[in-house]
Motif scaffolding. Structure first.
Motif, PDB file in Angstrom:
ATOM      1  N   UNK A  23     -19.369  -1.804   7.950  1.00 29.42           N
ATOM      2  CA  UNK A  23     -18.125  -1.181   8.679  1.00 29.42           C
ATOM      3  C   UNK A  23     -17.162  -2.309   8.991  1.00 29.42           C
ATOM      4  N   UNK A  24     -17.089  -3.478   8.541  1.00 26.62           N
ATOM      5  CA  UNK A  24     -16.322  -4.475   8.381  1.00 26.62           C
ATOM      6  C   UNK A  24     -15.763  -4.778   6.920  1.00 26.62           C
ATOM      7  N   UNK A  25     -14.750  -3.816   6.441  1.00 30.91           N
ATOM      8  CA  UNK A  25     -14.515  -3.941   4.949  1.00 30.91           C
ATOM      9  C   UNK A  25     -13.687  -5.318   4.809  1.00 30.91           C
ATOM     10  N   UNK A  26     -13.754  -5.763   3.685  1.00 29.49           N
ATOM     11  CA  UNK A  26     -13.002  -7.088   3.185  1.00 29.49           C
ATOM     12  C   UNK A  26     -12.529  -6.700   1.780  1.00 29.49           C
ATOM     13  N   UNK A  27     -11.183  -7.148   1.750  1.00 32.39           N
ATOM     14  CA  UNK A  27     -10.614  -6.954   0.262  1.00 32.39           C
ATOM     15  C   UNK A  27      -9.625  -8.206  -0.010  1.00 32.39           C
ATOM     16  N   UNK A  28      -9.269  -8.391  -1.244  1.00 31.62           N
ATOM     17  CA  UNK A  28      -8.478  -9.536  -1.650  1.00 31.62           C
ATOM     18  C   UNK A  28      -6.983  -8.945  -1.430  1.00 31.62           C
ATOM     19  N   UNK A  29      -6.273  -9.865  -1.116  1.00 26.26           N
ATOM     20  CA  UNK A  29      -4.575  -9.394  -0.748  1.00 26.26           C
ATOM     21  C   UNK A  29      -4.095  -9.271  -2.270  1.00 26.26           C
ATOM     22  N   UNK A  30      -3.266  -8.395  -2.278  1.00 30.30           N
ATOM     23  CA  UNK A  30      -2.735  -7.965  -3.462  1.00 30.30           C
ATOM     24  C   UNK A  30      -1.584  -8.980  -3.954  1.00 30.30           C
ATOM     25  N   UNK A  31      -2.046  -9.810  -4.689  1.00 26.20           N
ATOM     26  CA  UNK A  31      -1.109 -11.130  -5.104  1.00 26.20           C
ATOM     27  C   UNK A  31      -0.246 -10.692  -6.017  1.00 26.20           C
ATOM     28  N   UNK A  32      -0.509  -9.756  -6.872  1.00 24.21           N
ATOM     29  CA  UNK A  32       0.412  -9.314  -8.016  1.00 24.21           C
ATOM     30  C   UNK A  32       1.533  -8.590  -7.398  1.00 24.21           C
ATOM     31  N   UNK A  33       1.496  -7.901  -6.263  1.00 22.06           N
ATOM     32  CA  UNK A  33       2.628  -7.381  -5.491  1.00 22.06           C
ATOM     33  C   UNK A  33       3.241  -8.419  -5.080  1.00 22.06           C
ATOM     34  N   UNK A  34       2.475  -9.238  -4.072  1.00 20.76           N
ATOM     35  CA  UNK A  34       3.152 -10.381  -3.434  1.00 20.76           C
ATOM     36  C   UNK A  34       3.911 -11.239  -4.156  1.00 20.76           C
TER      37      UNK A  34
ATOM     38  N   UNK B  10       8.463 -16.786  -6.981  1.00 21.50           N
ATOM     39  CA  UNK B  10       9.241 -15.613  -6.475  1.00 21.50           C
ATOM     40  C   UNK B  10       8.130 -14.718  -5.624  1.00 21.50           C
ATOM     41  N   UNK B  11       8.920 -13.921  -4.543  1.00 26.37           N
ATOM     42  CA  UNK B  11       8.057 -13.155  -3.846  1.00 26.37           C
ATOM     43  C   UNK B  11       8.655 -11.633  -3.677  1.00 26.37           C
ATOM     44  N   UNK B  12       7.827 -10.658  -3.622  1.00 28.52           N
ATOM     45  CA  UNK B  12       8.613  -9.465  -3.356  1.00 28.52           C
ATOM     46  C   UNK B  12       9.557  -9.021  -2.493  1.00 28.52           C
ATOM     47  N   UNK B  13      10.374  -8.371  -2.759  1.00 34.00           N
ATOM     48  CA  UNK B  13      11.499  -7.744  -1.715  1.00 34.00           C
ATOM     49  C   UNK B  13      11.155  -6.787  -0.708  1.00 34.00           C
ATOM     50  N   UNK B  14       9.706  -6.361  -0.957  1.00 33.59           N
ATOM     51  CA  UNK B  14       9.306  -5.329  -0.122  1.00 33.59           C
ATOM     52  C   UNK B  14       8.817  -5.897   1.302  1.00 33.59           C
ATOM     53  N   UNK B  15       9.025  -5.028   2.375  1.00 38.11           N
ATOM     54  CA  UNK B  15       8.303  -5.369   3.864  1.00 38.11           C
ATOM     55  C   UNK B  15       6.859  -5.168   3.603  1.00 38.11           C
ATOM     56  N   UNK B  16       6.122  -6.072   3.689  1.00 38.46           N
ATOM     57  CA  UNK B  16       4.751  -6.035   3.482  1.00 38.46           C
ATOM     58  C   UNK B  16       3.948  -6.751   4.569  1.00 38.46           C
ATOM     59  N   UNK B  17       2.677  -6.501   4.690  1.00 38.89           N
ATOM     60  CA  UNK B  17       1.745  -7.038   5.782  1.00 38.89           C
ATOM     61  C   UNK B  17       0.395  -7.182   5.129  1.00 38.89           C
ATOM     62  N   UNK B  18      -0.091  -8.287   5.267  1.00 43.94           N
ATOM     63  CA  UNK B  18      -1.414  -8.495   4.701  1.00 43.94           C
ATOM     64  C   UNK B  18      -2.366  -9.200   5.896  1.00 43.94           C
ATOM     65  N   UNK B  19      -3.332  -8.605   6.402  1.00 44.16           N
ATOM     66  CA  UNK B  19      -4.051  -9.012   7.592  1.00 44.16           C
ATOM     67  C   UNK B  19      -5.038 -10.006   7.011  1.00 44.16           C
ATOM     68  N   UNK B  20      -5.161 -11.243   7.657  1.00 42.39           N
ATOM     69  CA  UNK B  20      -6.138 -12.206   7.120  1.00 42.39           C
ATOM     70  C   UNK B  20      -7.217 -12.441   8.014  1.00 42.39           C
ATOM     71  N   UNK B  21      -7.302 -11.722   9.069  1.00 43.57           N
ATOM     72  CA  UNK B  21      -8.369 -11.973  10.204  1.00 43.57           C
ATOM     73  C   UNK B  21      -7.854 -12.334  11.417  1.00 43.57           C
ATOM     74  N   UNK B  22      -8.384 -12.162  12.572  1.00 41.89           N
ATOM     75  CA  UNK B  22      -7.914 -12.271  13.933  1.00 41.89           C
ATOM     76  C   UNK B  22      -6.306 -12.091  14.029  1.00 41.89           C
ATOM     77  N   UNK B  23      -5.630 -12.823  14.374  1.00 39.55           N
ATOM     78  CA  UNK B  23      -3.961 -12.750  14.535  1.00 39.55           C
ATOM     79  C   UNK B  23      -3.351 -13.164  13.272  1.00 39.55           C
ATOM     80  N   UNK B  24      -4.153 -13.851  12.472  1.00 37.80           N
ATOM     81  CA  UNK B  24      -3.303 -14.357  11.131  1.00 37.80           C
ATOM     82  C   UNK B  24      -2.993 -13.158  10.081  1.00 37.80           C
ATOM     83  N   UNK B  25      -1.743 -13.028   9.965  1.00 38.11           N
ATOM     84  CA  UNK B  25      -1.030 -12.011   8.891  1.00 38.11           C
ATOM     85  C   UNK B  25       0.027 -13.031   8.004  1.00 38.11           C
ATOM     86  N   UNK B  26       0.046 -12.291   6.770  1.00 39.18           N
ATOM     87  CA  UNK B  26       1.016 -12.910   5.860  1.00 39.18           C
ATOM     88  C   UNK B  26       1.936 -11.670   5.551  1.00 39.18           C
ATOM     89  N   UNK B  27       3.227 -11.874   6.021  1.00 43.58           N
ATOM     90  CA  UNK B  27       4.368 -11.031   5.994  1.00 43.58           C
ATOM     91  C   UNK B  27       5.404 -11.356   4.890  1.00 43.58           C
TER      92      UNK B  27
END
Length: 434
Positions: free
Chosen positions: A128-139, A162-179
């Motif tokens: 019940x602690x799922x883990x995924x790979x970030x969507x690098x093709x989107x980012x 180049x980086x997507x122009x969308x507003x995105x959030x990827x949670x990497x654990x604890x308070x680490x996010x990539x936005x």
């Protein structure tokens, strides 16, 4: 040993701890009296300003006027005495080493860790602690299929990505996010190591980091809320270096600079800095980054407790249709504070809000909000989309490892907030905010 010497030793064993404790209690009483005196003066000034507004005071159904915003900023400005920062909130009280020891050594370690340990199952991975790979093709849409490595040369920050122009959030654990926000890439509280400290006695991750730091092909800005080990990893500082801009609270800059980093901006509460995003063939974009108050504390060792400031951060694009993001870091819940933050900043598109490390409540409620407090914060700040972070990574408090999402669901039902407004994510999952 003579009878008199033995008697003197017994007296010392009793008197010295009592004297030590009494001295600290006296110090806390003195400093808290000063702190509350400052709070009363600030509240009095704020009340005078608000009652002086046209009509019967501020109209909370409308955006705040400039005079109200400035008064709220003064009320919730940072407070420093004798080289140490204080929390300028009525709710706060100093807890001290004895209270921490009572919880951590006696209640938590001896009682709960041995017999319960947060209910963590021995097998890995934990279902019940799922883990995924970030969507690098989107980012990174144009560079995803490329084999090029991230450009980490000082001052570049991955200019060739180049980086997507969308507003995105990827949670990497604890308070680490990539936005990503209008092509700006933001990394918050970088801590991707397996343990909070390079020691086997330090907490180990319940689930691994979903990616390596070098897989984030571009990092423009790093926001550091405070200097605790689970929010600021020296290995991340070494790897990122001057490839990005570091925005940190007052006093945290020297620690970053110890690793040779020069692109560091220190901010006091409500101070702003402008970040200009320049990319080849594109028009420059400007972003306003504001340090905003939260309720927590700081330390890298027992000797530097509260010598540096702690802070949340608000990022907003200076465009015709601006987008905004709040990184709250660590904070206890204060209804007056987050109502004020909402009045000063206005509506926010996206927020990363902590929902974990909140038990036992008698000790933790001042420094870590529970899920209900997190939902109330989001409502008071008028956040469009909130993501619950700071849970399920390192077990450093007494609630069950999987309890924060369950308590969040109860809080949403109680406060009539939809899951789409405040959600939790698998670690590593990338979401797009409309």
């Amino acid at each position: 040993m003579s009878t008199s010497a033995l008697y003197g030793l017994k007296r010392a064993v009793i008197i010295l701890p009592v004297a030590w404790t009494g001295a600290w209690l006296g110090y806390y009483a003195y400093t808290d009296t000063l702190r509350r005196s400052h709070i009363r003066e600030r509240n009095k000034e704020l009340s005078n300003v608000l009652m002086g507004l046209p009509g019967d005071g501020p109209d909370f159904t409308k955006p705040a006027q400039d005079v109200e915003r400035e008064a709220l900023k003064k009320r919730y400005a940072s407070l420093k005495f004798a080289g140490r920062y204080w929390n300028p909130y009525v709710e706060w009280r100093e807890q001290g080493a004895w209270e921490w020891a009572l919880w951590k050594i006696i209640v938590s370690t001896i009682t709960l860790k041995i017999f319960y340990n947060g209910g963590v199952p021995p097998e890995r991975p934990i279902p019940d602690l799922p883990l995924e790979r970030p969507d690098f093709s989107l980012l990174f849409p144009t560079s995803f299929k490329s084999t090029m490595s991230t450009n980490r040369n000082p001052g570049t920050g991955g200019d060739n990505v180049d980086v997507t122009d969308k507003l995105t959030l990827t949670w990497l654990g604890q308070s680490t996010t990539y936005v990503t926000l209008d092509n700006l890439t933001i990394l918050t509280d970088p801590a991707l190591s397996d343990r909070t400290l390079p020691s086997r006695i330090a907490p180990q991750r319940l689930r691994p980091s979903p990616c390596e730091l070098n897989e984030l092909k571009r990092v423009d800005v790093v926001l550091v809320s405070h200097n605790h080990f689970d929010h600021l990893d020296p290995e991340a500082i070494k790897e990122l270096g001057d490839s990005c801009e570091w925005v940190v609270p007052k006093g945290v800059g020297p620690f970053i600079r110890e690793f040779g980093v020069t692109r560091v901006t220190e901010l006091d509460w409500w101070q702003e800095t402008k970040h200009t995003l320049s990319r080849p063939g594109q028009k420059d974009k400007t972003f306003t980054i504001t340090a905003i108050p939260n309720m927590h504390w700081s330390a890298r060792s027992p000797l530097d407790t509260n010598a540096t400031l702690w802070s949340a951060f608000h990022v907003k694009s200076d465009t015709e249709r601006p987008k905004s993001f709040i990184h709250l870091g660590d904070t206890g819940y204060s209804p007056t504070l987050y109502h004020a933050v909402g009045r000063v900043l206005g509506p926010v598109d996206l927020a990363a809000i902590p929902i974990g490390s909140y038990e036992p409540r008698w000790h933790m409620h001042l420094q870590h909000t529970d899920p209900e407090g997190a939902v109330r914060m989001a409502m008071q700040m008028n956040v469009g989309k909130s993501v619950g972070v700071h849970w399920g990574t390192w077990l450093m408090s007494d609630e069950a490892y999987n309890k924060p999402p369950l308590d969040l669901e109860l809080a949403r039902k109680k406060l009539d907030v939809a899951e789409d407004q405040f959600c939790v994510l698998p670690v590593g999952k990338t979401i797009v905010i409309d």
